[in-house]
Design a protein around this motif. Sequence first.
Motif, short mmCIF file in Angstrom:
data_model
loop_
_atom_site.label_atom_id
_atom_site.label_comp_id
_atom_site.label_asym_id
_atom_site.label_seq_id
_atom_site.Cartn_x
_atom_site.Cartn_y
_atom_site.Cartn_z
N ALA A 13 -12.28 2.17 2.78
CA ALA A 13 -13.10 1.10 3.35
C ALA A 13 -12.45 -0.24 3.01
CB ALA A 13 -14.51 1.16 2.78
N ASP A 14 -12.90 -1.28 3.68
CA ASP A 14 -12.38 -2.62 3.39
C ASP A 14 -12.66 -3.01 1.95
OD1 ASP A 14 -11.36 -2.94 5.92
OD2 ASP A 14 -13.15 -3.98 6.69
N ALA A 15 -13.81 -2.61 1.44
CA ALA A 15 -14.16 -2.93 0.05
C ALA A 15 -13.19 -2.25 -0.92
CB ALA A 15 -15.59 -2.50 -0.26
N ASP A 16 -12.76 -1.02 -0.62
CA ASP A 16 -11.78 -0.33 -1.45
C ASP A 16 -10.45 -1.08 -1.45
OD1 ASP A 16 -13.61 1.73 -1.93
OD2 ASP A 16 -12.93 2.85 -0.16
N LEU A 42 0.69 -5.57 -1.62
CA LEU A 42 -0.44 -6.07 -0.83
C LEU A 42 -0.29 -5.67 0.63
CD1 LEU A 42 -1.16 -9.61 -2.31
CD2 LEU A 42 -2.54 -7.54 -2.53
N SER A 43 0.92 -5.73 1.15
CA SER A 43 1.11 -5.30 2.54
C SER A 43 0.84 -3.80 2.66
CB SER A 43 2.50 -5.64 3.04
OG SER A 43 3.48 -4.95 2.30
N ALA A 44 1.20 -3.03 1.64
CA ALA A 44 0.91 -1.59 1.66
C ALA A 44 -0.59 -1.33 1.54
CB ALA A 44 1.66 -0.90 0.53
N VAL A 45 -1.29 -2.16 0.75
CA VAL A 45 -2.74 -1.99 0.58
C VAL A 45 -3.44 -2.13 1.92
CG1 VAL A 45 -4.82 -3.13 -0.30
CG2 VAL A 45 -2.96 -2.62 -1.85
N TYR A 46 -3.10 -3.16 2.65
CA TYR A 46 -3.80 -3.45 3.90
C TYR A 46 -3.37 -2.52 5.06
CZ TYR A 46 -5.83 -7.36 1.51
OH TYR A 46 -6.54 -8.13 0.62
N SER A 47 -2.31 -1.75 4.84
CA SER A 47 -1.90 -0.80 5.88
C SER A 47 -2.29 0.64 5.56
CB SER A 47 -0.38 -0.90 6.10
OG SER A 47 0.30 -0.45 4.95
N THR A 48 -2.89 0.88 4.41
CA THR A 48 -3.28 2.25 4.05
C THR A 48 -4.52 2.69 4.81
OG1 THR A 48 -4.60 1.46 2.21
CG2 THR A 48 -2.35 2.14 1.72
N LYS A 49 -4.63 4.00 4.98
CA LYS A 49 -5.78 4.57 5.66
C LYS A 49 -6.65 5.40 4.73
CE LYS A 49 -3.67 4.89 10.19
NZ LYS A 49 -3.26 5.77 11.29
N TYR A 50 -6.08 5.96 3.65
CA TYR A 50 -6.80 6.88 2.79
C TYR A 50 -6.85 6.37 1.35
CZ TYR A 50 -6.25 9.95 6.77
OH TYR A 50 -6.29 10.48 8.02
N THR A 51 -7.90 6.77 0.66
CA THR A 51 -8.11 6.25 -0.70
C THR A 51 -7.07 6.78 -1.68
OG1 THR A 51 -9.69 8.05 -1.09
CG2 THR A 51 -10.60 5.92 -0.43
N ASP A 52 -6.55 7.97 -1.48
CA ASP A 52 -5.54 8.47 -2.42
C ASP A 52 -4.25 7.66 -2.34
OD1 ASP A 52 -5.03 9.47 0.11
OD2 ASP A 52 -4.22 11.38 -0.61
#
Length: 139
Positions: A13-16, A42-52
């Motif tokens: 989620a965006d909160a995660d 940070l660029s990797a954070v905003y491009s991730t899809k899954y919590t793991d």
Amino acid sequence: MDTNGIPSRFRAADADRERVASLIQAAGGEGRLTLEEVEDRLSAVYSTKYTDELATLTSDLPKPAPRRRPVAFGHRAVRIHLAVVVVLSALLIVRWLASGGPFFWPTMPMFWLAMSVFVHARVRGARRGLKPEDGLAVA
């Protein structure tokens, strides 16, 4: 999916993402990461899809210490006050039982005794810099 039909990966989620981004920014501010590493993560954070995937971005960073709630009854004087109130309340209940009164009259004195403890804890907390939104915690 695993054998029970439960998804093995959850979408982030965006909160995660914001939580992980703030951890990375804090690590950069502490000097644990270089500016380039912070930008890459940070660029990797905003491009991730899954919590793991988010967990792997902060796996080499120290975990933040859990926030402890401020302790309002932590001062010795407040604890003594609380003990006196408990003893007085017990004595009031014994007196009520001995008198055989038709209604529970110790309610009002016990209420005001409890209020005195809360006011005392509040004053001590204000002196220690606690804010009303911090709530009360008992030590």
